[in-house]
Design an enzyme around this catalytic site. Sequence first.
Site, PDB file in Angstrom:
ATOM      1  N   GLU A 327       0.768  -1.192  -0.077  1.00 52.04           N
ATOM      2  CA  GLU A 327      -0.114   0.083   0.031  1.00 52.04           C
ATOM      3  C   GLU A 327       0.907   1.280  -0.146  1.00 52.04           C
ATOM      4  O   GLU A 327       0.721   2.178   0.928  1.00 52.04           O
ATOM      5  CB  GLU A 327      -1.070  -0.144   1.094  1.00 52.04           C
ATOM      6  CG  GLU A 327      -2.028  -1.218   1.153  1.00 52.04           C
ATOM      7  CD  GLU A 327      -2.891  -1.085   2.441  1.00 52.04           C
ATOM      8  OE1 GLU A 327      -2.673  -0.366   3.199  1.00 52.04           O
ATOM      9  OE2 GLU A 327      -3.876  -2.252   2.422  1.00 52.04           O
ATOM     10  N   ASP A 377      -1.166  -3.875  -3.327  1.00 56.11           N
ATOM     11  CA  ASP A 377      -1.965  -2.763  -3.153  1.00 56.11           C
ATOM     12  C   ASP A 377      -3.447  -3.036  -3.382  1.00 56.11           C
ATOM     13  O   ASP A 377      -3.733  -3.867  -4.004  1.00 56.11           O
ATOM     14  CB  ASP A 377      -1.335  -1.670  -3.808  1.00 56.11           C
ATOM     15  CG  ASP A 377      -1.362  -0.180  -3.159  1.00 56.11           C
ATOM     16  OD1 ASP A 377      -2.579   0.150  -2.472  1.00 56.11           O
ATOM     17  OD2 ASP A 377      -0.428   0.488  -3.244  1.00 56.11           O
ATOM     18  N   GLU A 439      -6.357 -10.502  -1.530  1.00 51.78           N
ATOM     19  CA  GLU A 439      -6.975  -9.995  -0.446  1.00 51.78           C
ATOM     20  C   GLU A 439      -8.762  -9.896  -0.966  1.00 51.78           C
ATOM     21  O   GLU A 439      -9.458  -8.863  -0.287  1.00 51.78           O
ATOM     22  CB  GLU A 439      -6.531  -9.069   0.219  1.00 51.78           C
ATOM     23  CG  GLU A 439      -5.218  -8.823   0.796  1.00 51.78           C
ATOM     24  CD  GLU A 439      -4.763  -7.643   1.675  1.00 51.78           C
ATOM     25  OE1 GLU A 439      -5.613  -6.834   2.122  1.00 51.78           O
ATOM     26  OE2 GLU A 439      -3.530  -7.506   1.544  1.00 51.78           O
TER      27      GLU A 439
END
Length: 779
Positions: A327, A377, A439
């Site tokens: 990120e 990210d 994710e």
Amino acid sequence: MNPQARQRRRRLPALLGGALLLPAAAFVFAPSASAQDGVVYSSDFEDGTAGDWAPRGPVTLAVEDGALLTTGRSADWHGPSVDLTDVIEPGGVYDISVSVRFADGSAGDALTATVQRETADGTSYDSVVYQAPASGEWSTLSGEYSIASPATSLTFYVESPTVDASYWIDDFTVTELEPPGIEPDIPSLKDVLADDFRIGAAVDGRDLVESSGQLLNKHFDQITAENHMKPDAIQPTEGEFTFSAADELVDYAEANGMDVYGHTFLWHTSQVPEWWFEYPEGHPNAGEPLGSSDEDRQIMTDRLEAHIGALAGHFGDRIWAWDVVNEVISDNNAEVYRHSRWYEIFEGPEYVYEAFRIAREQFDAVGATDVKLFINDYGTENPGKGDNLYGLVQDMLDAGVPVDGVGHQTHINLNTSIDQIEDTLLKFADLGVLQAVTELDVAIGAPGEGEEFPEYEARLIEQGHYFRDLFAMYREHGDLLESVTVWGLHDGRSWLRSETRPLESPLLFTDALRSKWAYWGIVDPSVLPEIPDTEDPEFARVQVPLADSAPAIDGTKDAVWDDASTVTTEVNVEGSADGAKADVSLLWDESGIYALFEVTDPTLDEASANPWEQDSVEVFLNPGNTRGGGYEASDGQYRVSFTNAVSVGGNGPDAGEVTSAATATDTGYLVEVMVAMAPEQAAIGTEHGLELQVNDGTDGARTAVHTWYDPTGLSWNTNANWGIAEFVEDVEEPGGGGSLPTTGAALTATIAGAAALAVAGALTVFAVRRRRAAANWGE
């Protein structure tokens, strides 16, 4: 028991942190179903004793005439209690039922049935029935209950908000409605996807035992540590490494034939201990924040080398890939990089390059030369943010930095464009790097605590269709993907679950470990039912008149604005309802759309480094009102602060340029904005998605958000919930008719809780549209 602490706790009327009270749970005034077969525990006090029941607080329990009387209460949490630790098993669904009535002459008109749940993470209070009406006549409290993961203890008790109330209980039963355990005969996800990519789940130690472990073993061939490999878990104190929790996961994976994906070395959140950014012990400035000198950067580099080196030496090649950096791309596309402490200390993105160089050196040094190094990210499906990440990776490759792969977190929702997700995969394929979905979850947009959700089942069906289309695309490009990991084993373990969003259900399996339509959308889409038809909301609409002449963008209200349409940012999305608001005047001409915000805000603040936490206004524009889901090619988010600092969001590549000016006023500030539009869009009769927002900053934090229409607070992520601007020559009614429609108010009431999804740098969005052409959804 601390009565004050007990009084301050939040009630959990549904699912939270592993406990489930199913949507059907309610109190009833009729015999409970628990009188039927399946009873696993019961108490009827016919033997004249309290049996397993014990006082909760300094109360007196007495059995009279085959019922249990509680007297002597002096706090609302006092009452009779019974231990159910050995009765309730993870994954099972149970009906808990008890007959109740107030004692003759007692005050009180409501009773609550609760389970106090103790886990390694702390104490939770799960309301089976909350403040059900009760009287001196017998009635029955009944609700369904489940826990998703093991608990240290489970204590059921009955209480009343009337502190000195006395009451009777009788005929307590716990009935097993659905036995714990997985569905052993359904297809295994990892077998169905074996020819395409690994299928993984984010887990911790709770997911390795009992039925949860069976679910994990049956369906997944890869795991990611949800938290146990993050910096605070591995090195909470400088030089002191703790591997036990991570070792448990790796050992389990190896014993069960699973691969492990590591997460993460470098991050920017509170899960990186503060010592990382302070001078070390022995330094003259020990404990003070690091600056940006060469010496300070060397301290950070040395720490990275020690941290990554310890992990490389401990795990070697037992973990096939790692998120080296997580990120680092900003949500403000104009600034490209997140302005984290890492960025500040290194005064740029060089720390990203350095982290990959160090990781390659450290793994090669221990012979783990095949371990793959990823940059990870969220929001990469957003064209603007995806482009910025692409540019960083391309620059690293050109500089010889050993980045092997890109991880796409993919925290998304039912409005996210699958076409844009696909475009991102194809774009990064041009760089020749590995790719993984790291994710994945797909939020259904469940409302907040205590709100009705009649669309729940329809939304789950819609989610099944979404997973069908998403995985069809993933499998079509299986050669581009190393793995797809869902962020949680089942809904009860999702990070999107909270006490304010108890019914959010973003994953493939229920809290009871049963398959959802989302699962069947992947495994056998032919069984999916049709998506139920639901009425689309009547979006707020405003007629925007053609300007007689172009307003001068100079921060003053020219006379041309006298003929504008005006709307008000009245919808409270976040924080205080008394926060800053604005009257917004609207005009258009052949160049584009104009907006003048007259903001009421007595205290102006820009202390935060994050522009969205400063006093500012935002314009969201979807030319053509296409509502395709995410941000399309011409869509834009434009933010202007009270000092005229301009920032943009996930704008598409064809989004118009913005021109702005801002001035302070006696009551706040004024902002003029012009957004350029294509000639074919800036024309009479065209319609455009439009949202207007005011951010209220106080002492460096955002304390309120108000919008014209979109109640989700997530306009930055999707165009699905914006109002509509119609370009006309002259308006048909004063103000352009920009007030909220009745259905708009209903929409606000239904989904205002969606902003609570803003956690750990990712947001998800309520779904308003039932079908999306971008995903080729069928009728």
